[in-house]
Write a protein that holds these residues in place. Structure first.
Motif, PDB file in Angstrom:
ATOM      1  N   ASP A  88      77.496  25.609  72.462  1.00 57.96           N
ATOM      2  CA  ASP A  88      77.302  25.491  71.018  1.00 57.96           C
ATOM      3  C   ASP A  88      75.937  24.908  70.638  1.00 57.96           C
ATOM      4  OD1 ASP A  88      79.769  26.585  70.567  1.00 57.96           O
ATOM      5  OD2 ASP A  88      80.768  24.693  70.099  1.00 57.96           O
ATOM      6  N   ILE A  89      75.121  24.527  71.603  1.00 57.61           N
ATOM      7  CA  ILE A  89      73.779  24.019  71.298  1.00 57.61           C
ATOM      8  C   ILE A  89      72.971  25.187  70.753  1.00 57.61           C
ATOM      9  CG2 ILE A  89      71.658  23.070  72.283  1.00 57.61           C
ATOM     10  CD1 ILE A  89      73.438  21.618  74.361  1.00 57.61           C
ATOM     11  N   PRO A  90      72.424  25.043  69.544  1.00 61.36           N
ATOM     12  CA  PRO A  90      71.759  26.187  68.904  1.00 61.36           C
ATOM     13  C   PRO A  90      70.428  26.592  69.556  1.00 61.36           C
ATOM     14  CG  PRO A  90      71.686  24.246  67.485  1.00 61.36           C
ATOM     15  CD  PRO A  90      72.517  23.897  68.676  1.00 61.36           C
ATOM     16  N   THR A  94      67.044  23.926  74.838  1.00 61.78           N
ATOM     17  CA  THR A  94      67.908  22.752  74.978  1.00 61.78           C
ATOM     18  C   THR A  94      69.197  23.126  75.704  1.00 61.78           C
ATOM     19  OG1 THR A  94      67.024  21.934  72.883  1.00 61.78           O
ATOM     20  CG2 THR A  94      69.014  20.871  73.712  1.00 61.78           C
ATOM     21  N   ARG A  95      69.764  24.254  75.347  1.00 62.61           N
ATOM     22  CA  ARG A  95      70.994  24.729  75.994  1.00 62.61           C
ATOM     23  C   ARG A  95      70.754  24.955  77.483  1.00 62.61           C
ATOM     24  NH1 ARG A  95      72.135  28.320  72.465  1.00 62.61           N
ATOM     25  NH2 ARG A  95      70.959  29.998  73.449  1.00 62.61           N
ATOM     26  N   ARG A  96      69.610  25.561  77.827  1.00 62.74           N
ATOM     27  CA  ARG A  96      69.278  25.781  79.235  1.00 62.74           C
ATOM     28  C   ARG A  96      69.135  24.470  79.984  1.00 62.74           C
ATOM     29  NH1 ARG A  96      64.067  28.693  79.118  1.00 62.74           N
ATOM     30  NH2 ARG A  96      64.142  28.492  81.373  1.00 62.74           N
ATOM     31  N   VAL A  97      68.462  23.478  79.388  1.00 63.68           N
ATOM     32  CA  VAL A  97      68.285  22.173  80.033  1.00 63.68           C
ATOM     33  C   VAL A  97      69.634  21.529  80.301  1.00 63.68           C
ATOM     34  CG1 VAL A  97      67.444  19.814  79.670  1.00 63.68           C
ATOM     35  CG2 VAL A  97      65.955  21.753  79.167  1.00 63.68           C
ATOM     36  N   PHE A  98      70.539  21.553  79.333  1.00 60.80           N
ATOM     37  CA  PHE A  98      71.870  20.961  79.514  1.00 60.80           C
ATOM     38  C   PHE A  98      72.663  21.722  80.576  1.00 60.80           C
ATOM     39  CE2 PHE A  98      70.895  18.514  75.852  1.00 60.80           C
ATOM     40  CZ  PHE A  98      71.796  17.464  75.834  1.00 60.80           C
ATOM     41  N   ARG A  99      72.541  23.056  80.579  1.00 67.65           N
ATOM     42  CA  ARG A  99      73.257  23.839  81.584  1.00 67.65           C
ATOM     43  C   ARG A  99      72.737  23.530  82.992  1.00 67.65           C
ATOM     44  NH1 ARG A  99      71.889  29.296  80.955  1.00 67.65           N
ATOM     45  NH2 ARG A  99      70.711  29.199  82.883  1.00 67.65           N
ATOM     46  N   ARG A 101      71.274  20.825  83.983  1.00 69.18           N
ATOM     47  CA  ARG A 101      71.560  19.429  84.348  1.00 69.18           C
ATOM     48  C   ARG A 101      73.031  19.223  84.700  1.00 69.18           C
ATOM     49  NH1 ARG A 101      69.741  15.128  86.828  1.00 69.18           N
ATOM     50  NH2 ARG A 101      70.719  13.261  86.067  1.00 69.18           N
ATOM     51  N   TYR A 102      73.926  19.731  83.865  1.00 75.68           N
ATOM     52  CA  TYR A 102      75.337  19.388  84.029  1.00 75.68           C
ATOM     53  C   TYR A 102      76.147  20.467  84.753  1.00 75.68           C
ATOM     54  CZ  TYR A 102      74.011  15.586  81.073  1.00 75.68           C
ATOM     55  OH  TYR A 102      73.371  14.485  80.585  1.00 75.68           O
ATOM     56  N   ILE A 103      75.958  21.701  84.458  1.00 78.85           N
ATOM     57  CA  ILE A 103      76.750  22.739  85.097  1.00 78.85           C
ATOM     58  C   ILE A 103      76.177  23.087  86.465  1.00 78.85           C
ATOM     59  CG2 ILE A 103      77.536  25.139  84.923  1.00 78.85           C
ATOM     60  CD1 ILE A 103      77.843  24.658  81.923  1.00 78.85           C
ATOM     61  N   ASP A 104      74.834  23.242  86.553  1.00 76.17           N
ATOM     62  CA  ASP A 104      74.206  23.562  87.836  1.00 76.17           C
ATOM     63  C   ASP A 104      73.902  22.318  88.659  1.00 76.17           C
ATOM     64  OD1 ASP A 104      74.359  26.148  86.967  1.00 76.17           O
ATOM     65  OD2 ASP A 104      72.241  26.310  86.442  1.00 76.17           O
ATOM     66  N   ASN A 105      74.028  21.135  88.058  1.00 75.62           N
ATOM     67  CA  ASN A 105      73.867  19.837  88.732  1.00 75.62           C
ATOM     68  C   ASN A 105      72.470  19.669  89.359  1.00 75.62           C
ATOM     69  OD1 ASN A 105      74.859  17.303  89.393  1.00 75.62           O
ATOM     70  ND2 ASN A 105      75.603  17.959  91.381  1.00 75.62           N
ATOM     71  N   LEU A 106      71.441  20.076  88.615  1.00 77.57           N
ATOM     72  CA  LEU A 106      70.071  19.956  89.100  1.00 77.57           C
ATOM     73  C   LEU A 106      69.457  18.617  88.696  1.00 77.57           C
ATOM     74  CD1 LEU A 106      68.640  23.507  88.293  1.00 77.57           C
ATOM     75  CD2 LEU A 106      69.385  22.631  90.505  1.00 77.57           C
ATOM     76  N   GLU A 107      68.479  18.172  89.479  1.00 77.91           N
ATOM     77  CA  GLU A 107      67.696  16.980  89.142  1.00 77.91           C
ATOM     78  C   GLU A 107      66.657  17.373  88.086  1.00 77.91           C
ATOM     79  OE1 GLU A 107      68.234  13.882  90.279  1.00 77.91           O
ATOM     80  OE2 GLU A 107      69.953  14.612  91.428  1.00 77.91           O
ATOM     81  N   TRP A 108      65.971  16.371  87.529  1.00 82.23           N
ATOM     82  CA  TRP A 108      65.049  16.628  86.425  1.00 82.23           C
ATOM     83  C   TRP A 108      63.816  17.429  86.837  1.00 82.23           C
ATOM     84  CZ3 TRP A 108      67.122  16.658  82.038  1.00 82.23           C
ATOM     85  CH2 TRP A 108      68.131  15.747  81.702  1.00 82.23           C
ATOM     86  N   LEU A 109      63.279  17.205  88.022  1.00 82.01           N
ATOM     87  CA  LEU A 109      62.078  17.938  88.436  1.00 82.01           C
ATOM     88  C   LEU A 109      62.344  19.443  88.586  1.00 82.01           C
ATOM     89  CD1 LEU A 109      59.106  17.687  89.049  1.00 82.01           C
ATOM     90  CD2 LEU A 109      59.686  17.210  91.428  1.00 82.01           C
ATOM     91  N   PRO A 110      63.417  19.867  89.261  1.00 85.62           N
ATOM     92  CA  PRO A 110      63.700  21.311  89.302  1.00 85.62           C
ATOM     93  C   PRO A 110      63.976  21.907  87.918  1.00 85.62           C
ATOM     94  CG  PRO A 110      64.957  20.183  91.008  1.00 85.62           C
ATOM     95  CD  PRO A 110      64.309  19.129  90.165  1.00 85.62           C
ATOM     96  N   LYS A 125      63.343  13.387  78.497  1.00 81.05           N
ATOM     97  CA  LYS A 125      63.101  12.588  77.293  1.00 81.05           C
ATOM     98  C   LYS A 125      62.961  13.438  76.041  1.00 81.05           C
ATOM     99  CE  LYS A 125      60.850   8.759  79.681  1.00 81.05           C
ATOM    100  NZ  LYS A 125      59.571   8.068  79.889  1.00 81.05           N
ATOM    101  N   MET A 126      62.143  14.468  76.134  1.00 78.88           N
ATOM    102  CA  MET A 126      61.798  15.238  74.936  1.00 78.88           C
ATOM    103  C   MET A 126      62.922  16.190  74.498  1.00 78.88           C
ATOM    104  SD  MET A 126      58.896  13.956  74.341  1.00 78.88           S
ATOM    105  CE  MET A 126      58.076  14.986  73.160  1.00 78.88           C
ATOM    106  N   ILE A 127      63.676  16.689  75.424  1.00 85.31           N
ATOM    107  CA  ILE A 127      64.706  17.662  75.052  1.00 85.31           C
ATOM    108  C   ILE A 127      66.091  17.029  75.116  1.00 85.31           C
ATOM    109  CG2 ILE A 127      65.758  19.867  75.656  1.00 85.31           C
ATOM    110  CD1 ILE A 127      63.009  20.720  76.735  1.00 85.31           C
ATOM    111  N   HIS A 128      66.479  16.576  76.300  1.00 89.51           N
ATOM    112  CA  HIS A 128      67.828  16.057  76.538  1.00 89.51           C
ATOM    113  C   HIS A 128      68.136  14.820  75.696  1.00 89.51           C
ATOM    114  CE1 HIS A 128      70.772  13.623  78.831  1.00 89.51           C
ATOM    115  NE2 HIS A 128      71.355  14.784  79.050  1.00 89.51           N
ATOM    116  N   ASP A 129      67.354  13.762  75.874  1.00 94.73           N
ATOM    117  CA  ASP A 129      67.644  12.486  75.200  1.00 94.73           C
ATOM    118  C   ASP A 129      67.532  12.615  73.687  1.00 94.73           C
ATOM    119  OD1 ASP A 129      68.037  11.499  77.712  1.00 94.73           O
ATOM    120  OD2 ASP A 129      66.224  10.271  77.772  1.00 94.73           O
ATOM    121  N   ARG A 130      66.529  13.343  73.205  1.00 91.24           N
ATOM    122  CA  ARG A 130      66.377  13.501  71.753  1.00 91.24           C
ATOM    123  C   ARG A 130      67.554  14.244  71.154  1.00 91.24           C
ATOM    124  NH1 ARG A 130      60.054  14.759  70.408  1.00 91.24           N
ATOM    125  NH2 ARG A 130      59.303  12.660  70.924  1.00 91.24           N
TER     126      ARG A 130
END
Length: 136
Positions: A88-90, A94-99, A101-110, A125-130
């Motif tokens: 539901d992230i428009p 941002t949706r790709r970053v969350f996917r 991070r959480y679904i593919d379980n990747l670290e921040w550098l990859p 910081k700029m995408i996820h945390d905001r």
């Protein structure tokens, strides 16, 4: 929501473990038991004797099975909530970053490399945390 997001990969593993445990319980409805007891002759002289007994015992696993099934459904509900939240992230980036991070379980550098950046703090910081600050 951040705590819930972090549970995603653990939920997947827990669902798999619960499925395996439920299957084991379905296959184990009976148990073979052996024991020894002490007794005596029924007539005089009453001499003590040891007797071996053995048999099959029925195991009632319905209560535990229901508990495991309910826990599995709760885990699946939370997993689906996380997937729905991410879908539901428009914003696509941002949706790709969350996917990632959480679904593919990747670290921040990859994640940064996949979105075309070299600095791992950008997606974090700029995408996820905001985004999380904006919705909380």
């Amino acid at each position: 929501m951040k705590k819930t997001l972090k549970q995603y990969n653990s939920l997947i593993k827990e669902i798999k473990e619960l499925n395996e445990e439920i299957e084991r319980m379905k296959n184990k409805k009976y148990s073979y038991e052996k024991d020894s007891v002490t007794g005596s002759n029924s007539e005089f002289p009453y001499q003590p004797m040891n007797f071996n007994i053995e048999g099959i015992v029925t195991i009632d696993t319905t209560v535990k099975e229901k508990i495991l099934i309910n826990r599995k459904y709760k885990c699946e509900e939370i997993k689906l909530e996380i997937e729905k939240f991410i879908s539901d992230i428009p914003d696509s980036l941002t949706r790709r970053v969350f996917r990632y991070r959480y679904i593919d379980n990747l670290e921040w550098l990859p994640i940064a490399r996949r979105i075309g950046r070299h600095d791992e703090s950008y997606p974090r910081k700029m995408i996820h945390d905001r985004y999380l600050e904006k919705i909380d």
